[in-house]
Enzyme design. Structure first.
Site, mmCIF file in Angstrom:
data_model
loop_
_atom_site.group_PDB
_atom_site.id
_atom_site.type_symbol
_atom_site.label_atom_id
_atom_site.label_comp_id
_atom_site.label_asym_id
_atom_site.label_seq_id
_atom_site.Cartn_x
_atom_site.Cartn_y
_atom_site.Cartn_z
ATOM 1 N N ASP A 1 1.568 2.785 3.837
ATOM 2 C CA ASP A 1 0.791 3.923 3.318
ATOM 3 C C ASP A 1 1.747 5.014 2.847
ATOM 4 O OD1 ASP A 1 -1.494 5.248 2.561
ATOM 5 O OD2 ASP A 1 -2.087 5.876 4.562
ATOM 6 N N HIS B 1 0.842 -1.193 0.000
ATOM 7 C CA HIS B 1 0.000 0.000 0.000
ATOM 8 C C HIS B 1 0.878 1.244 0.000
ATOM 9 C CE1 HIS B 1 -3.975 1.899 1.292
ATOM 10 N NE2 HIS B 1 -3.116 2.904 1.367
ATOM 11 N N ARG C 1 -7.573 1.611 13.513
ATOM 12 C CA ARG C 1 -8.099 2.915 13.933
ATOM 13 C C ARG C 1 -8.738 2.836 15.317
ATOM 14 N NH1 ARG C 1 -8.003 6.422 9.564
ATOM 15 N NH2 ARG C 1 -8.091 5.473 7.487
#
Length: 384
Positions: A278, A64, A230
């Site tokens: 990310d 990612h 999260r």
């Protein structure tokens, strides 16, 4: 030219003990006892590297990464920059998958593909996903399925956003059609054909993905959810999704080791868990009213740092953590020659200090990109 790494303690990612590794070009030829003198006497050109006191592991795989930058949630000046080759090398990443994010208007799939090809030419292995947060999602050919089938570097669709105010607010039926395209595209091309889902902070968590598995003929391996840390509630839901056979992904940050331990201690299937960076994506902070109050940029090097931290600071076994950064990711993306140290596999190898796990050498496709902790190969426009 042949390269021989001797006296190495190998994690492949499972521990193999101390052996020598012989490779030529992009392929590992032999692991085990190797007669160094026989090569010298034959006149063959052999580069010999003594790795005594060090470990050899597979190159890390990052599933990612924002190759051409991401972000823009705070306006045009908050668009993050493109990736540089040294960003990957410094983090021991030899394979990465690029994607778009929120912005599918000023950033384009063709630009992402071109950047992936450029990075490959510079020395690493790259793939991409087609699409972005939206449904309908941008493609190259006009069809996500056709992108997967016809374009060599496209391995799936991403990053489709769910449980997030920035998503296209897709219905489960719309997601099922995307998943169906990914599934058929993967079957016809021999690729993974996954849909890589951006999971936001919404309270729906991964409920739409569970609905896909409950009510549609979608194999669980087609679904690959990221940003799962999260909240504890989201991790708990990811554990349930992984138990059904889907892959789930942690975005590396300062608490990665804690989250891996939480996932494991709460019954999470460690074979279905991966970690990504990310990289070069934006890290926006929003208040309760939805206004952006802060912005950061994710670093690819965080992936390697959190791999080391998980072992050295959080006491997780090396052989248990390493697959999350290598072989699990290779299975999720159906990259059979990646994420392992094995005869016939690609020569993507890292040499680490045995005691500290400090990165010493990086080999990508058999080419040495870092030597004794110093990057020796740079991107075309990077300052040396």
């Amino acid at each position: 030219m042949l390269t021989l790494i001797k006296n190495a303690e190998i994690y492949a990612p499972e521990p193999l003990g101390s052996h020598s590794i012989l490779f030529a070009g992009n392929e590992v030829l032999k692991i085990g006892e190797i007669d160094e003198a026989a090569f010298k006497n034959s006149g063959a050109e052999v580069k010999i590297i003594d790795a005594e006191g060090n470990l050899v592991i597979p190159g890390l795989i990052d599933p990612h990464v924002h190759f051409i930058g991401g972000g823009g949630e705070g306006g045009f000046a908050t668009r993050t920059p493109e990736l540089q080759l040294s960003d990957m090398i410094s983090g021991g990443i030899t394979t990465a998958v690029g994607l778009l994010g929120t912005d599918g208007t000023t950033r384009h799939m063709t630009s992402l593909l071109a950047k992936a090809r450029g990075l490959e030419e510079e020395g690493v292995t790259t793939y991409i996903y087609t699409g972005n947060y939206d449904v309908d999602t941008p493609t190259i050919t006009g069809s996500a399925k056709d992108d997967i089938i016809l374009i060599d570097k496209v391995v799936g669709i991403a990053e489709i956003a769910i449980s997030d105010s920035r998503s296209g607010q897709p219905t489960v039926e719309e997601l099922s059609k995307l998943a169906g395209q990914a599934r058929v595209g993967g079957l016809l091309s021999g690729k993974a054909g996954v849909v890589h889902f951006h999971t936001g902070p919404g309270k729906a968590y991964l409920s739409q993905l569970h609905e896909l598995l409950d009510h549609y003929e979608i194999p669980p391996t087609t679904l690959y959810a990221t940003h799962i840390t999260r909240s504890r509630g989201l991790v708990d839901d990811a554990i349930r999704l992984a138990a059904r056979g889907s892959f789930v992904d942690i975005t590396a940050d300062g608490k990665t080791g804690e989250w891996i331990r939480y996932y494991k201690e709460n019954g999470g299937d460690m074979n279905q868990l991966t970690v990504s960076s990310d990289g070069n994506g934006s890290l926006p902070v929003f208040n309760e009213a939805g206004a952006m109050t802060g912005l950061g940029v994710a670093s690819m090097r965080t992936l390697y740092e959190q791999f080391v931290s998980s072992v050295n600071e959080h006491g997780l076994p090396l052989g248990e953590v390493l697959p999350l950064f290598t072989s699990n990711t290779a299975r999720a993306l159906k990259l059979d020659r990646k994420g392992i140290v094995a005869e016939g596999a690609d020569a993507d190898l890292l040499i680490l200090d045995k005691d500290t796990l400090a990165l010493r050498d990086v080999f990508s496709k058999g080419r040495r990109l870092m030597e004794n902790g110093e990057i020796i190969v740079f991107g075309t426009f990077e300052k040396r």
